[in-house]
Design an enzyme around this catalytic site. Structure first.
Site, PDB file in Angstrom:
ATOM      1  N   GLY A 163       0.821  -1.197   0.000  1.00  0.00           N
ATOM      2  CA  GLY A 163       0.000   0.000   0.000  1.00  0.00           C
ATOM      3  C   GLY A 163       0.857   1.249   0.000  1.00  0.00           C
ATOM      4  N   GLY A 177       2.408   4.751   1.343  1.00  0.00           N
ATOM      5  CA  GLY A 177       2.753   5.376   2.610  1.00  0.00           C
ATOM      6  C   GLY A 177       4.179   5.118   3.018  1.00  0.00           C
ATOM      7  N   ASN A 178       4.627   5.853   4.026  1.00  0.00           N
ATOM      8  CA  ASN A 178       6.021   5.789   4.455  1.00  0.00           C
ATOM      9  C   ASN A 178       6.377   4.440   5.069  1.00  0.00           C
ATOM     10  OD1 ASN A 178       6.786   8.425   3.679  1.00  0.00           O
ATOM     11  ND2 ASN A 178       5.775   9.270   5.473  1.00  0.00           N
ATOM     12  N   GLU A 184      -0.866  -2.201  -6.876  1.00  0.00           N
ATOM     13  CA  GLU A 184      -1.663  -1.198  -7.586  1.00  0.00           C
ATOM     14  C   GLU A 184      -0.876   0.083  -7.804  1.00  0.00           C
ATOM     15  OE1 GLU A 184      -5.156  -0.551  -5.275  1.00  0.00           O
ATOM     16  OE2 GLU A 184      -4.067   0.370  -3.613  1.00  0.00           O
ATOM     17  N   ILE A 212      -5.351   2.422  10.324  1.00  0.00           N
ATOM     18  CA  ILE A 212      -5.549   3.470  11.325  1.00  0.00           C
ATOM     19  C   ILE A 212      -5.567   2.847  12.715  1.00  0.00           C
ATOM     20  CG2 ILE A 212      -7.231   5.127  12.232  1.00  0.00           C
ATOM     21  CD1 ILE A 212      -7.959   5.767   9.312  1.00  0.00           C
ATOM     22  N   ASN A 221      -9.068   8.728   3.917  1.00  0.00           N
ATOM     23  CA  ASN A 221      -8.909   8.644   2.467  1.00  0.00           C
ATOM     24  C   ASN A 221      -9.929   7.695   1.848  1.00  0.00           C
ATOM     25  OD1 ASN A 221      -6.689  10.369   2.656  1.00  0.00           O
ATOM     26  ND2 ASN A 221      -5.245   8.684   2.835  1.00  0.00           N
ATOM     27  N   GLY A 275      -7.552  -0.110  -2.590  1.00  0.00           N
ATOM     28  CA  GLY A 275      -7.402  -1.507  -2.991  1.00  0.00           C
ATOM     29  C   GLY A 275      -7.023  -2.433  -1.861  1.00  0.00           C
ATOM     30  N   LYS A 320      -0.587  10.729  17.569  1.00  0.00           N
ATOM     31  CA  LYS A 320      -0.811  11.987  18.282  1.00  0.00           C
ATOM     32  C   LYS A 320       0.007  12.066  19.563  1.00  0.00           C
ATOM     33  CE  LYS A 320      -3.996  13.836  15.553  1.00  0.00           C
ATOM     34  NZ  LYS A 320      -3.756  15.103  14.816  1.00  0.00           N
TER      35      LYS A 320
END
Length: 514
Positions: free
Chosen positions: A273, A275-276, A298, A368, A388, A392, A412
């Site tokens: 996926g 992201g970092n 993807e 998340i 978001n 996929g 946070k």
């Protein structure tokens, strides 16, 4: 604009006669229309016409007139597409994925109706009319051949379907894209609809089963807009210690599975996926014991590109190339070497459940939050605010050979625990999630009952600040209910409510002791 070589990029004489400004093209877009817009994770989206549409909307609103449209894409675009349109308050409906802050704010404010859905399902649902008529397709291309065939740019997404479905078509031809992209794409033929759909003949990730070009009824093309602008090209942060720790745990586990004979020495095709953290896992594979890797994903990011450039990965299939500025330069500098190693396809094929299942994909995606039984929320903050979308991740998670979800254990500054008693929104159920990984540890959930999962996740994945709270919740739930999946329903979402009210999920330690 005057420096763009129209004849080099648009080689079909008839279509050159349809070259116009972005403002002229935007004039075709009327209030109430539905647009099929190119774009997949910041690649291959239109750059100029969306701003011109946004300006039309602003002018109409200033006159007191209504101006709103529906917008269907492959996935996310960028601020100069999603963002400017959202800020002009002209997107009434949006599907199936987005990541722009302005668009997100409009969705969460209730100004834009948003359908978040599995990407592999989207094109078929559009074909069957679930979203009504598509008035105009707005896509990006690298060029147009003398025969009128369209050379895609850095992303395909749903472009193949939009060209077929839309009543009219506008094409942005972007001279910023390398003409050496010509030949890198693979557009399969129509495989039919149920109950007569044909099998997808992809048996290896690098199989090519179609042609390099998108095709369209030339009479539907009402405008060609010449552009010269980059894709989003967001910079990835250098992997932090948490990301490196997560990556090392996954690589260590894969090595263990190879030694156990459950994976071949070159693993199985990899999906990652965006992201970092996901990118850090791919970067970590550079120094791993695995060679001759294959990618079937993807979105192809920096980490996978560098695996191909180094020779660690033989080839990779994707629907879009989403690079940082530095990686984009490496891509363009080596595009001739990469031309037969990267395959770009429509998302209906890259994300197709049957192909994913048959190839045995190793899927790695971000989350998340996860709960103590392995359910995962990957879309909603505190259960209500869209981040978001599922994208996929569901296509790959449910159908993969191995499914990983990764995240730091807190967010946070420690005020939010990624591991909670019950997720505030379900995207991926415990039936599909095999492995949870945080910087704290690794939970292998295969073959485990809910009670066994809870122990693994609390002990291995939760942050020490939250581990006693989770254990206390589980112990009391198990004692009170004695059911298959112990929960205290009056407390299951209390952590989220506490954060909403106080800004912190943690409770006073004295209360826990009592």
């Amino acid at each position: 604009m005057g420096s763009i070589n129209h004849e080099e990029r648009v080689r079909h004489e008839g279509l050159r006669e349809k070259i116009m400004s972005a403002e002229q093209a935007a004039s075709f877009v009327q209030n109430g229309m539905t647009l099929g817009v190119a774009g997949f994770t910041g690649a291959g989206y239109p750059k100029f016409v969306p701003t011109a549409i946004a300006n039309r909307a602003k002018d109409a609103h200033a006159r007191g007139e209504a101006f709103g449209i529906g917008m269907l894409t492959g996935a996310s675009t960028s601020h100069d597409c999603d963002g400017v349109l959202a800020e002009a308050n002209c997107i009434n409906f949006r599907a199936p994925f987005q990541s722009d802050p302005a668009m997100r704010n409009h969705i969460n404010a209730g100004n834009t109706h948003y359908v978040d859905m599995h990407l592999s399902h989207f094109e078929q649902q559009v074909r069957f009319g679930f979203y009504g008529d598509m008035d105009i397709a707005l896509i990006e291309a690298t060029g147009i051949t003398p025969e009128g065939k369209i050379i895609p740019s850095m992303g395909i997404g749903t472009n193949n379907q939009w060209l077929k479905t839309a009543k009219k078509v506008i094409i942005e031809v972007n001279s910023r894209q390398s003409m050496m992209l010509d030949g890198m794409h693979d557009i399969p033929a129509d495989l039919g609809e149920p109950p007569f759909r044909q099998p997808i003949p992809i048996v290896k990730p690098d199989d090519r089963i179609g042609t390099p070009y998108l095709e369209c009824d030339l009479d539907k093309i009402i405008g060609i807009v010449m552009t010269d602008a980059p894709d989003r090209n967001s910079k990835f942060a250098d992997p932090d210690e948490n990301s490196k720790t997560i990556a090392s745990q996954i690589i260590e586990f894969l090595d263990h599975e190879v030694k156990k004979g459950r994976l071949p020495k070159n693993l199985l095709p990899l999906q990652s996926g965006v992201g970092n953290v996901a990118n850090a896992v791919l970067m970590g594979l550079q120094d791993s014991p695995f060679d001759d890797l294959m990618g079937y994903t993807e979105v192809l990011q920096d980490g996978m590109l560098d695996l191909v450039l180094s020779g660690k990965m033989k080839s990779a299939s994707a629907t879009a190339l989403s690079f940082s500025p530095d990686a984009l330069k490496r891509f363009n500098d080596n595009i001739e070497f990469l031309s037969d190693k990267l395959v770009l396809r429509p998302q209906e094929f890259t994300n197709h459940p049957e192909v994913i299942r048959r190839l045995g994909i190793i899927a790695m995606n971000a989350m998340i939050e996860a709960d103590i039984y392995g359910n995962v929320n990957s879309t909603h903050i505190m259960g209500t605010k869209m981040m978001n979308g599922i994208g996929g991740s569901g296509d790959f998670t449910r159908n993969s050979h191995f499914s990983f979800f990764v995240s730091p254990s807190t967010a946070k500054g420690g005020a939010i625990s990624t591991i909670v008693p019950m997720v505030s929104h379900h995207d991926h159920t415990e039936h599909d999630v095999m492995f949870l990984v945080t910087e704290q540890g690794f939970a292998d959930l295969r073959g485990k009952s809910p009670r066994q999962r809870a122990k693994l996740i609390i002990d291995n994945c939760a942050h020490p600040d939250y581990r006693p709270m989770l254990q206390d919740y589980y112990d009391r739930a198990a004692k009170a209910s004695g059911l298959q999946t112990p929960h205290l329903l009056n407390e299951a979402l209390s952590w989220h409510q506490r954060f909403v009210e106080t800004g912190d999920m943690r409770i006073n330690k004295m209360r826990l002791a009592v």
